[in-house]
Design a protein around this motif. Structure first.
Motif, mmCIF file in Angstrom:
data_model
loop_
_atom_site.group_PDB
_atom_site.id
_atom_site.type_symbol
_atom_site.label_atom_id
_atom_site.label_comp_id
_atom_site.label_asym_id
_atom_site.label_seq_id
_atom_site.Cartn_x
_atom_site.Cartn_y
_atom_site.Cartn_z
ATOM 1 N N ASP A 125 -17.797 -0.370 -8.497
ATOM 2 C CA ASP A 125 -16.439 -0.576 -7.987
ATOM 3 C C ASP A 125 -15.899 -1.853 -8.614
ATOM 4 O OD1 ASP A 125 -14.060 -0.954 -6.681
ATOM 5 O OD2 ASP A 125 -14.853 -0.507 -4.684
ATOM 6 N N LYS A 145 -14.343 -4.930 -6.839
ATOM 7 C CA LYS A 145 -15.237 -5.933 -6.256
ATOM 8 C C LYS A 145 -15.801 -6.896 -7.301
ATOM 9 C CE LYS A 145 -14.995 -3.457 -2.439
ATOM 10 N NZ LYS A 145 -14.084 -3.879 -1.346
ATOM 11 N N ASN A 174 -13.325 4.825 -7.695
ATOM 12 C CA ASN A 174 -12.742 6.021 -7.096
ATOM 13 C C ASN A 174 -13.657 7.231 -7.225
ATOM 14 O OD1 ASN A 174 -10.246 4.775 -6.335
ATOM 15 N ND2 ASN A 174 -9.627 4.819 -8.490
ATOM 16 N N GLY A 175 -14.891 6.979 -7.682
ATOM 17 C CA GLY A 175 -15.899 8.029 -7.697
ATOM 18 C C GLY A 175 -15.855 8.956 -8.878
ATOM 19 N N ALA A 200 -19.643 12.469 -7.065
ATOM 20 C CA ALA A 200 -20.028 13.371 -5.982
ATOM 21 C C ALA A 200 -20.901 14.510 -6.481
ATOM 22 C CB ALA A 200 -18.780 13.923 -5.290
ATOM 23 N N GLU A 252 -22.916 -1.691 -3.574
ATOM 24 C CA GLU A 252 -22.900 -1.014 -2.277
ATOM 25 C C GLU A 252 -21.837 0.082 -2.212
ATOM 26 O OE1 GLU A 252 -22.999 -2.325 2.446
ATOM 27 O OE2 GLU A 252 -22.243 -3.708 0.913
ATOM 28 N N ALA A 253 -20.830 -0.001 -3.069
ATOM 29 C CA ALA A 253 -19.765 1.011 -3.094
ATOM 30 C C ALA A 253 -20.308 2.411 -3.334
ATOM 31 C CB ALA A 253 -18.741 0.659 -4.175
ATOM 32 N N LEU A 295 -22.512 3.887 -1.763
ATOM 33 C CA LEU A 295 -22.692 4.556 -0.477
ATOM 34 C C LEU A 295 -21.470 5.390 -0.125
ATOM 35 C CD1 LEU A 295 -24.300 1.650 1.601
ATOM 36 C CD2 LEU A 295 -25.472 3.655 0.670
ATOM 37 N N ARG A 296 -20.314 4.967 -0.635
ATOM 38 C CA ARG A 296 -19.052 5.656 -0.348
ATOM 39 C C ARG A 296 -18.762 6.782 -1.319
ATOM 40 N NH1 ARG A 296 -14.675 4.190 -2.936
ATOM 41 N NH2 ARG A 296 -15.472 2.085 -3.326
ATOM 42 N N THR A 297 -19.187 6.640 -2.586
ATOM 43 C CA THR A 297 -18.770 7.587 -3.624
ATOM 44 C C THR A 297 -19.809 8.649 -3.964
ATOM 45 O OG1 THR A 297 -19.524 6.000 -5.302
ATOM 46 C CG2 THR A 297 -17.184 5.964 -4.706
ATOM 47 N N THR A 318 -21.321 11.061 -2.571
ATOM 48 C CA THR A 318 -21.319 11.899 -1.380
ATOM 49 C C THR A 318 -22.128 13.177 -1.536
ATOM 50 O OG1 THR A 318 -19.237 12.880 -2.133
ATOM 51 C CG2 THR A 318 -19.092 11.021 -0.600
ATOM 52 N N TYR A 327 -29.524 1.917 -0.038
ATOM 53 C CA TYR A 327 -29.024 0.658 -0.597
ATOM 54 C C TYR A 327 -29.877 -0.485 -0.074
ATOM 55 C CZ TYR A 327 -26.130 -3.492 -1.207
ATOM 56 O OH TYR A 327 -25.676 -4.748 -1.531
#
Length: 350
Positions: free
Chosen positions: A166, A169, A268-269, A281, A304-305, A307-309, A311, A318
């Protein structure tokens, strides 16, 4: 240690650093070159028994603008040796030097050609075994994008040590975007195109600027440790690592600048390429991410981002560990932190 021994050690170390061949000789982990082609040399680290404890193989994936020796700095700072010690079968893909002739190489070359080919060759060398990818820095990003873009590959898991996932960050990126907004980003891309990329001296300078506190403290550090041969040997290994840094190909850096730094695709993945979009994803294997508490090159929030992308992965673990960008891979605490997390993660896959 007697005064005589102290003076002798100090004199020997001072000579070795200033005029000699160095504190200790380079001692790479024993290995065999399996394939040698431009930007895709494949090396297998020698194990005492070629049938390692695990049926899987491990492929070490370095970033660009850093030598592949990052995984084997010295005997006590070598993830490659640790993997052999713990019964793994480690391999390394080495991109070699990057020159003006490589200026048209981009993300596509790594995630749809160089790394898939290396993964297939590693798997074949292990009798069709699955492959665990371990990538440091951008090498971790490469590994994840390769797994996403090529679901048919025999990949068992992906570990990213300090991967930038990301760019919102990342330190200084908002300021760079503000400057780019004034010129439409033209200035930076035009210079890179004209030069055919980012030459090695600039990558070395950038790394040193990122660790400016180390550079400023260097004279005092040497003086305070002139009789501590082991400490000076560790310092010397990092100096050699920095001195061997290659550059970036022009096309790759312009993609990094436009798609990552400015558009933050990875945050944005995804990664938008000329003829396709790669989605994080689509990673369908377990993932381990390692962030460093003191990492200023890739702050832990950028790691850590994932964890969000990520999916689509069956699991994403992490871990936050002490250390700088290089330190979390091969620093003094890596064996008890990063390497221990990695060993546990791979054992769970077994």
């Amino acid at each position: 240690m007697s005064i005589t021994d102290t003076v002798t050690t100090a004199a020997r170390n001072a000579w070795a650093l200033s005029f000699g061949a160095g504190i200790e000789p380079v001692d790479p982990a024993p290995s065999t070159v399996l394939w040698d082609e431009p930007h895709r040399l494949l090396r297998r680290y020698d194990t005492e028994f070629q049938s390692a404890a695990s049926d899987s193989a491990v492929l070490l994936v370095p970033p660009l603008a850093a030598p592949a020796t990052c995984f084997d700095l010295r005997r006590d700072q070598s993830l490659a040796r640790y993997l052999v010690e713990t019964g793994r079968a480690p391999y390394l893909v080495d991109y070699g030097d990057i020159t003006f002739a490589d200026r048209r190489m981009g993300f596509e070359d790594w995630i749809t050609d160089i790394l898939p080919e290396a993964i297939l060759r590693v798997s074949a060398d292990r009798g069709g075994a699955p492959v665990d990818l371990i990538g440091w820095s951008v090498g971790g990003m490469f590994s994840l994008l390769t797994a996403a873009a090529n679901p048919e590959l025999p990949i068992r898991s992906v570990t990213g040590v300090g991967p930038p996932l990301d760019y919102d960050k990342m330190l200084g990126i908002p300021q760079l975007r503000a400057v780019a907004g004034l010129t439409g980003g033209w200035g930076a891309t035009a210079v890179v195109r004209a030069a055919g990329g980012i030459p090695a001296p600039l990558t070395k300078l950038a790394y040193r600027l990122a660790a400016y506190d180390r550079e400023l403290a260097r004279p005092r550090f040497i003086a305070g440790n002139i009789t501590n041969t082991e400490t000076l040997a560790k310092m010397e290994s990092i100096d050699r690592f920095q001195a061997a840094m290659p550059g970036y190909p022009g096309r790759f850096y312009n993609q990094l600048w436009g798609r990552m730094m400015l558009a933050n695709d990875i945050g944005n993945g995804r990664l938008e390429l000329r003829d396709r979009t790669v989605e994080l994803a689509d990673v369908r294997v377990p993932v381990l991410l390692i962030g460093g508490k003191s990492d200023v090159i890739t702050p832990h929030a950028a790691v850590e981002a994932g964890l969000r992308t990520l999916t689509g992965a069956p699991s994403v673990t992490y871990e936050l560990v002490p250390g700088s960008h290089l330190g979390i891979l091969t620093g003094p605490q890596a064996r008890e932190t990063t390497w221990a997390h990695l060993d546990k993660f791979l054992a769970e896959r077994d």
